[in-house]
Enzyme design. Structure first.
Site, PDB file in Angstrom:
ATOM      1  N   THR A 247      -4.123  -0.736  -7.127  1.00 51.87           N
ATOM      2  CA  THR A 247      -4.921   0.449  -7.435  1.00 51.87           C
ATOM      3  C   THR A 247      -4.104   1.717  -7.595  1.00 51.87           C
ATOM      4  OG1 THR A 247      -6.826   1.746  -6.658  1.00 51.87           O
ATOM      5  CG2 THR A 247      -5.301   1.004  -4.975  1.00 51.87           C
TER       6      THR A 247
ATOM      7  N   SER B  11      -7.791   0.974   3.364  1.00 51.33           N
ATOM      8  CA  SER B  11      -8.258   0.469   2.075  1.00 51.33           C
ATOM      9  C   SER B  11      -9.480  -0.418   2.267  1.00 51.33           C
ATOM     10  CB  SER B  11      -7.138  -0.340   1.428  1.00 51.33           C
ATOM     11  OG  SER B  11      -7.595  -0.966   0.244  1.00 51.33           O
ATOM     12  N   SER B  12     -10.186  -0.642   1.172  1.00 46.49           N
ATOM     13  CA  SER B  12     -11.274  -1.629   1.173  1.00 46.49           C
ATOM     14  C   SER B  12     -10.905  -2.864   0.359  1.00 46.49           C
ATOM     15  CB  SER B  12     -12.542  -1.007   0.570  1.00 46.49           C
ATOM     16  OG  SER B  12     -12.958   0.106   1.313  1.00 46.49           O
TER      17      SER B  12
ATOM     18  N   GLY C 245     -13.558  -1.485  -6.925  1.00 45.34           N
ATOM     19  CA  GLY C 245     -14.874  -0.910  -6.677  1.00 45.34           C
ATOM     20  C   GLY C 245     -14.946  -0.050  -5.428  1.00 45.34           C
TER      21      GLY C 245
ATOM     22  N   ARG D 249       0.839  -1.190   0.000  1.00 47.36           N
ATOM     23  CA  ARG D 249       0.000   0.000   0.000  1.00 47.36           C
ATOM     24  C   ARG D 249       0.880   1.248   0.000  1.00 47.36           C
ATOM     25  NH1 ARG D 249      -5.122   1.644  -1.134  1.00 47.36           N
ATOM     26  NH2 ARG D 249      -6.135   2.790   0.538  1.00 47.36           N
TER      27      ARG D 249
ATOM     28  N   ASP E   1      -7.882   8.268   0.326  1.00 46.50           N
ATOM     29  CA  ASP E   1      -8.401   7.164   1.150  1.00 46.50           C
ATOM     30  C   ASP E   1      -8.181   7.407   2.643  1.00 46.50           C
ATOM     31  OD1 ASP E   1      -9.597   5.645  -0.772  1.00 46.50           O
ATOM     32  OD2 ASP E   1      -8.007   4.164  -0.942  1.00 46.50           O
TER      33      ASP E   1
ATOM     34  N   ASN F  15      -6.249   4.233  -7.119  1.00 46.41           N
ATOM     35  CA  ASN F  15      -7.431   4.774  -6.462  1.00 46.41           C
ATOM     36  C   ASN F  15      -8.457   5.185  -7.504  1.00 46.41           C
ATOM     37  OD1 ASN F  15      -9.194   5.347  -4.455  1.00 46.41           O
ATOM     38  ND2 ASN F  15      -8.437   7.407  -4.080  1.00 46.41           N
TER      39      ASN F  15
ATOM     40  N   GLU G 201      -4.064   8.184  -3.960  1.00 45.74           N
ATOM     41  CA  GLU G 201      -4.473   7.350  -2.829  1.00 45.74           C
ATOM     42  C   GLU G 201      -4.660   8.143  -1.537  1.00 45.74           C
ATOM     43  OE1 GLU G 201      -5.903   3.932  -3.262  1.00 45.74           O
ATOM     44  OE2 GLU G 201      -4.050   3.967  -4.413  1.00 45.74           O
TER      45      GLU G 201
ATOM     46  N   THR H 213      -9.635   0.330  -9.991  1.00 39.38           N
ATOM     47  CA  THR H 213      -8.645  -0.468  -9.281  1.00 39.38           C
ATOM     48  C   THR H 213      -8.633  -1.733 -10.101  1.00 39.38           C
ATOM     49  OG1 THR H 213      -9.105   0.578  -7.170  1.00 39.38           O
ATOM     50  CG2 THR H 213      -8.268  -1.652  -7.048  1.00 39.38           C
TER      51      THR H 213
HETATM   52  O1  DON Z   1      -7.959   1.034  -1.491  1.00 42.21           O
HETATM   53  C1  DON Z   1      -9.132   1.294  -1.695  1.00 42.21           C
HETATM   54  O2  DON Z   1     -10.039   0.867  -1.028  1.00 42.21           O
HETATM   55  C2  DON Z   1      -9.477   2.174  -2.887  1.00 42.21           C
HETATM   56  N1  DON Z   1      -8.393   3.032  -3.204  1.00 42.21           N
HETATM   57  C3  DON Z   1      -9.862   1.298  -4.026  1.00 42.21           C
HETATM   58  C4  DON Z   1     -10.316   2.089  -5.211  1.00 42.21           C
HETATM   59  C5  DON Z   1     -11.075   1.300  -6.175  1.00 42.21           C
HETATM   60  O3  DON Z   1     -11.359   0.145  -5.976  1.00 42.21           O
HETATM   61  C6  DON Z   1     -11.514   1.995  -7.376  1.00 42.21           C
HETATM   62  N2  DON Z   1     -12.123   1.067  -8.269  1.00 42.21           N
HETATM   63  N3  DON Z   1     -12.988   0.847  -8.897  1.00 42.21           N
END
Ligand code: DON
Length: 584
Positions: free
Chosen positions: A413, A466-467, A487, A115, A437, A415, A434, A395
């Site tokens: 990602t 992050s997710s 997503g 990350r 986030d 982001n 990023e 992502t």
């Molecule tokens: O780390 C995360 O949770 C986000 N930066 C992810 C972003 C993401 O999945 C965008 N995609 N469709």
């Protein structure tokens, strides 16, 4: 390894905790008639020995070739990651970061956290004006949105510990792809065209290769050549980590930071480390679940939701019936409220993982679900803010199983789509955005509508929450499912739905990824519904039970591998993107 037992309480007990009487068996029969039939999707891709499912046909092709040449799943992961950095500009990256989860053929599992981190010069209130208000756009685009990239360090660490083929052999396909160029898919062409204004805005005096030479729109099938990126990848091929974090690439990156006013310094690049982390483990029905630990919130939230849902007979409740949607949504709502409060980088503060994955805790949370399938207003759970809907975002995820049985689940990602939109002049790669986030101000929603507090506030060197939820399920000691998706905030609920699709509803891999999805994230108090996810009569029923439905554009790109009981690999590639399953 941390191991969390999932509780098993009878449905009756769960419902008895509710203030009112449960849904009865007669009404359950009625509920069943309200379900959406699962999609009659195209047959999944089948393979005997090995498989790669990724977001781009070129990346899946390159990964499969590496496997056929005797590379293992970890070699293929490195090659796929660099191929996506070329073929999927919106999300594939060397200027971003991600998480990789593996399960080795001999049963050991681990995860790698690459990350991005906040630069040393970052500070808690860096996106606020003098009055303490968030300056719109500062954390989402341009130089200040950029975190110190982790992808190249991650790939180097992965290869060093687990790789079999030589490093240059894994980089060369991406170098060749960037040099020779490749045909743009319709979706990527549309994405690049839509972003042209931002490319021009954030790259003054430097027209990136992502803008069509001579102006005008990219057409599907146009060749995209990336010569500067090819040179950067060549340096990484020849010098490894130093090809990115030192020397010419670092010089070009730091020049751009200086010119545009970004914070990433040589000290940030030098001190960046990918980290091996213990994955989280849980159990759902007769499957063992291995998933990502913080600084992703995904694994904790996923295991919490599975704990809440295990006592519920979802198969009996039916597929996408109001009753099943009720149980799933209520679990999601409660878990996302916890996410906002408790989760952040575990190296910077205590994340109460034990507590959040405690059986009694989740039993108590599930016990507050209302009966008769009715919604609990999110405001009754924890107070929060109102949120915008999703913006275009990207992502990327890939799932790999090799012929030896090693499995990799990896989500990476920038982001947002094309990250910060800043392309490093002379080096040809996109930088992430990023930093958004982080919780840039307590209670203020980010681009995905997620809120947070001090656990996820900005601090130098800290990883933003992050997710991303790379996840592997095993059954009787063998890999059964490799899953993950992009997503943003929807990642966790999409991964949940992929597990429920396989375990509870017996869908095949292609049905799982194709099925229209649902999503709730506590705040805003909306149930997002993809077209076709719910019958109109089911929508009316849910509204009558207190749910606010929000028809939403398609989201996520689930790329999964389901291993059938006889060992056949069944690939599901999400039709929402250019995703492709290949194997042999
Ligand atoms: O780390 C995360 O949770 C986000 N930066 C992810 C972003 C993401 O999945 C965008 N995609 N469709």
């Amino acid at each position: 390894m941390m191991k969390y037992r999932l509780f098993t309480i009878p449905l009756a007990l769960l419902l008895a905790c509710s203030a009112e009487r449960p849904v009865t068996s007669t009404s359950r029969a009625f509920e069943g008639s309200l379900g959406t039939p699962p999609p009659k999707a195209a047959a999944p891709k089948l393979a005997r020995y090995a498989m790669v499912v990724s977001a781009h046909p070129e990346a899946s092709r390159i990964g499969t070739q590496i496997l056929q040449r005797g590379g293992n799943a970890y070699d293929a992961a490195v090659a796929v990651q660099f191929a996506l950095a070329v073929a999927l500009p919106a999300a594939g990256n060397i200027g971003g970061g991600g998480f990789l989860l593996y399960r080795d053929r001999n049963g050991s599992a681990g995860s790698l956290d690459f990350r991005e981190t906040a630069p040393a010069a970052a500070s808690r209130d860096m996106y606020l004006d003098k009055q303490g208000n968030v300056v719109p756009g500062l954390s989402t685009a341009g130089p200040l949105a950029v975190g110190t990239p982790g992808t190249v360090a991650g790939m180097v660490a992965l290869h060093k510990l687990m790789g079999k083929l030589s490093w240059p052999a894994l980089l060369q396909p991406a170098v060749a792809l960037a040099t020779r160029g490749f045909p743009l898919t319709a979706k990527e062409a549309a994405g690049l065209n839509k972003t042209r204004v931002d490319f021009e805005k954030y790259n003054p005096g430097n027209v990136p290769a992502y803008v069509r030479p001579g102006g005008g729109d990219w057409q599907p099938g146009d060749t995209l050549r990336l010569p500067e990126l090819a040179r950067t990848l060549t340096r990484i091929r020849d010098q490894g980590r130093a090809g990115f974090y030192r020397g010419e690439t670092a010089r070009l990156l730091l020049n751009e930071m200086k010119r545009a006013g970004g914070l990433v310094s040589q000290a940030d690049l030098d001190s960046y480390r990918a980290k091996w982390r213990e994955p989280l483990r849980g159990r759902y029905r007769d499957y063992d679940v291995i998933t990502m630990a913080p600084p992703s919130s995904g694994g904790v939230a996923l295991l919490q939701m599975l704990q809440m849902l295990e006592p519920v007979d979802l198969a009996q409740a039916g597929y996408h019936t109001p009753l099943a949607v009720h149980y799933i949504t209520e679990a999601e709502r409660r878990v996302y409220a916890d996410r906002a409060t408790y989760l952040g980088d575990p190296d910077f503060g205590l994340v109460p993982i034990q507590k959040l994955l405690d059986v009694d805790y989740n039993r108590q949370r599930a016990g507050t679900m209302r009966s008769r399938g009715r919604a609990t207003p999110s405001s009754d759970i924890v107070a929060g803010a109102n949120l915008p809907s999703y913006e275009s975002n990207e992502t990327t995820h890939f799932s790999i199983i090799d012929a030896l049985g090693n499995a990799v689940s990896c989500t990476t990602t920038l982001n947002g789509g094309y990250g910060s939109k800043v392309v490093v002049p002379g080096a040809g790669f996109l930088l992430n955005n990023e930093m958004d986030d982080f919780s840039v101000k307590a209670g203020t929603p980010n681009a995905y509508g997620l809120t947070g507090g001090t656990a996820n506030s900005i601090a130098p060197g800290k990883r933003m929450l992050s997710s991303m939820t790379p996840t592997i399920l095993t059954h009787n000691g063998k890999v059964a499912l490799v899953t993950g998706t992009p997503g943003g905030s929807t990642i966790i609920t999409s991964v949940l739905q992929s597990i429920l699709g396989i375990v509870d509803y017996g869908l095949n891999a292609q049905q799982v990824v194709t099925a229209p999805r649902l999503h709730h994230q506590w705040m805003p108090d909306l149930l997002d519904v993809e077209a076709g996810a719910l019958l109109p009569v089911a929508q009316d029923t849910l509204r009558a039970r207190g749910y606010q439905l929000n028809p939403a554009l398609p989201w996520g790109r689930l790329d999964i591998i389901h291993v059938q009981p006889d060992g056949t690999l069944e690939g599901g590639a999400d039709p929402r993107g250019d995703d492709t399953a290949l194997g042999y």
